[in-house]
Scaffold this motif. Structure first.
Motif, PDB file in Angstrom:
ATOM      1  N   THR A 157       0.851  -1.186   0.000  1.00  9.50           N
ATOM      2  CA  THR A 157       0.000   0.000   0.000  1.00  9.50           C
ATOM      3  C   THR A 157       0.890   1.240   0.000  1.00  9.50           C
ATOM      4  O   THR A 157       2.109   1.152   0.076  1.00  9.50           O
ATOM      5  N   THR A 164      -3.498   5.705   4.230  1.00  9.33           N
ATOM      6  CA  THR A 164      -3.028   4.605   3.392  1.00  9.33           C
ATOM      7  C   THR A 164      -3.970   4.412   2.200  1.00  9.33           C
ATOM      8  O   THR A 164      -5.185   4.572   2.317  1.00  9.33           O
ATOM      9  N   TYR A 165      -3.382   4.039   1.065  1.00 11.33           N
ATOM     10  CA  TYR A 165      -4.141   3.823  -0.163  1.00 11.33           C
ATOM     11  C   TYR A 165      -3.667   2.533  -0.840  1.00 11.33           C
ATOM     12  O   TYR A 165      -2.486   2.189  -0.774  1.00 11.33           O
ATOM     13  N   SER A 166      -4.611   1.871  -1.489  1.00 13.73           N
ATOM     14  CA  SER A 166      -4.301   0.679  -2.269  1.00 13.73           C
ATOM     15  C   SER A 166      -4.437   1.008  -3.747  1.00 13.73           C
ATOM     16  O   SER A 166      -5.152   1.942  -4.125  1.00 13.73           O
TER      17      SER A 166
END
Length: 234
Positions: A157, A164-166
């Motif tokens: 991530t 947080t980002y995916s």
């Protein structure tokens, strides 16, 4: 067999001192990230409350009110250049994604796990190329990129400003689409990423648009260890 088992048990007890050898209370990276994100959300709420309180507080004298109004006007003038206000105009949307399995559910045989995911340096390369191409403003996912923004890899991530980002990672830039695409085509690290796109199936796309809109940066801007390199005019 019993003698061997007894020796192993005695050695284990001697090494552990009576405690567990594999403790489960060690902090994990994902837990630290979640704690940091909760802290960011809590502090953001406190910031908003203090900002609202400040907004409702008036100066104790006409001179104080005038000084405050002058500071506010100057802050508003600099807000756009600092990336604190929303921005709209023609631009380019770049999307990067991890590799996907083929129809048989397989990845390329000679691929390692690192070959199949988007890395911090890939995103940084795209952002730097867009700045070099004359971007007036850039946004990644739902956050505005400013001088203090630093996307960081955390496992598979990405961490940006405490969130947080995916994948897929969507980078939106306001500027001349043709100039932005030309800058991307000339960037060595972006071209290297495109080779991985062909070889390992990573995702990459560029979408010119007649109009895009990017958000303003909502958090307080604090510079540390920074100093001007020349006259700034203000």
């Amino acid at each position: 067999m019993c003698l061997a088992a007894g020796l192993l048990l005695a050695a284990t007890h001697s090494v552990s001192g009576g405690d567990e050898i594999r403790r489960s209370d060690a902090p994990r990276l994902v837990d630290l990230v979640l704690e940091a994100r909760e802290s960011v959300d809590r502090l953001a709420a406190e910031r908003d409350a203090l900002a609202a309180e400040l907004e409702n507080t008036h100066g104790a004298s006409p001179a104080a009110d005038a000084a405050l109004q002058a500071i506010t006007r100057r802050s508003d003038e600099l807000a756009e250049a600092a990336g604190l206000t929303p921005l709209r105009g023609p631009g380019l949307v770049v999307t990067l994604n991890d590799a996907q399995r083929d129809a048989q559910g397989r990845f390329p045989r000679d691929a390692t796990p690192d070959d199949l995911v988007v890395h911090q340096q890939d995103i940084t390369a795209v952002i730097n190329a867009l700045w070099a191409g004359g971007a007036e403003g850039i946004q990644m996912q739902d956050q505005r990129i400013i001088g203090t923004s630093a996307p960081r890899c955390v496992g598979n991530t990405l961490l940006l400003n405490g969130r947080t980002y995916s994948p897929p990672y969507v980078i939106t830039a306001v500027g001349d689409p043709a100039a932005l695409q030309a800058a991307l085509a000339e960037a060595p690290l972006v071209n290297l990423y495109r080779q991985y796109v062909v070889r390992f199936g990573l995702g990459y796309s560029e979408e010119p648009r007649a109009e895009v809109e990017i958000a303003g940066y909502p958090q307080p801007v604090r510079m540390r260890y920074a100093q001007p390199v020349g006259p700034l005019g203000y």
